[in-house]
Design an enzyme around this catalytic site. Structure first.
Site, short mmCIF file in Angstrom:
data_model
loop_
_atom_site.label_atom_id
_atom_site.label_comp_id
_atom_site.label_asym_id
_atom_site.label_seq_id
_atom_site.Cartn_x
_atom_site.Cartn_y
_atom_site.Cartn_z
N GLU A 72 -3.89 1.25 -5.87
CA GLU A 72 -2.93 0.22 -6.27
C GLU A 72 -2.79 0.27 -7.78
O GLU A 72 -3.71 0.71 -8.49
CB GLU A 72 -3.39 -1.16 -5.80
CG GLU A 72 -2.31 -2.22 -5.86
CD GLU A 72 -1.05 -1.81 -5.12
OE1 GLU A 72 -0.14 -1.27 -5.79
OE2 GLU A 72 -0.98 -2.02 -3.90
N CYS A 112 0.87 -1.17 0.00
CA CYS A 112 0.00 0.00 0.00
C CYS A 112 0.91 1.22 0.00
O CYS A 112 1.58 1.51 0.99
CB CYS A 112 -0.89 0.00 1.24
SG CYS A 112 -1.92 1.49 1.39
#
Length: 259
Positions: A111, A2
């Protein structure tokens, strides 16, 4: 992993979700990046004798954990994520896993899906959010670093796990999500050792998140507006409707500060 996330919920929503007594006001943030301040919830607030309510406080920390034993932060890697499978045994995260587990407040994360190996295809960004909206709590770690000048720097990292089936086509890792019913156990570092909460370090259910293709404007930290989360067509589809596309809105003002 992340590497970017967002917190656009109101302070009131965050306060209710985490069961906080109070919280400072803060603006919505659409593109939180490493080294910027992030809002975490810790569970070590002292209360009056006989008061058994959940003891939690909201704290701002720098995103990028610095273990207490680091001598020169300039020579130490930026630890924004920690692999949940091995964190309890790693020197950089061992103390935090035992003594400073926290929750990271978020509305979702970004992402990038990489192109096929050897291809010239650019990475494709996705805004990944809870399917039913609202606030989400990522499992996090916190350390307070003490520089030689005597100051204190609160720092943090997000724990990750193997991606679920929904997100695996985009990336092989995702943040660990802690459900509200498990907040107390995760934050309890007095009676719950890392092995006692290991069962919480699992991928979110396959239907928990949804992935929305977004503009590559999110690639730039300077871009911080709400338009970053607006859906866009996949590249192949975009060619057939390019005459109907509209330009993205101009970036909003800098949002590096929560307060």
């Amino acid at each position: 992993m992340c590497g970017r996330f967002s917190l656009t919920a109101s302070p009131e929503e965050v306060q209710e979700f985490f069961g906080l007594d109070e919280i400072e006001d803060f603006p919505p943030r659409y593109n939180i990046a490493p080294t910027q301040p992030i809002l975490i919830v810790a569970g070590d607030v002292a209360r009056a004798p006989g008061d058994n309510r959940a003891a939690r406080r909201a704290v701002l920390v720098r995103w990028g954990l610095l273990p207490s034993w680091v001598k020169d932060p300039r020579e130490f890697p930026l630890l924004i994520n920690a692999r949940s499978e091995t964190a309890a045994g790693k020197n950089s995260f061992r103390a935090a896993m035992r003594h400073h587990r926290v929750l990271v407040a978020a509305s979702g994360f970004y992402e990038w899906r990489r192109g096929a190996k050897g291809s010239k295809e650019k990475s494709t960004p996705f805004w990944i959010r809870p399917r039913h909206g609202g606030v989400v709590a990522f499992a996090g770690l916190m350390e307070t670093y003490l520089p030689p000048d005597g100051s204190e720097i609160d720092t943090g990292a997000i724990l990750t796990v193997a991606a679920n089936q929904t997100l695996a086509p985009i990336h092989d890792r995702m943040p660990v999500v802690i459900e509200p019913q498990d907040f107390a156990r995760w934050l309890d570092c007095k009676t719950q050792e890392p092995r006692d909460v290991a069962d919480l370090l699992t991928p979110a259910a396959d239907d928990f998140f949804e992935a929305v293709r977004v503009s590559d404007a999110v690639n730039k930290v300077a871009n911080t507006g709400a338009e970053l989360q607006s859906p866009v067509a996949e590249p192949t589809a975009a060619k057939t409707v390019s005459t109907r596309s509209t330009p993205a809105a101009a970036p909003t003002a800098d949002q590096l500060k929560l307060l």
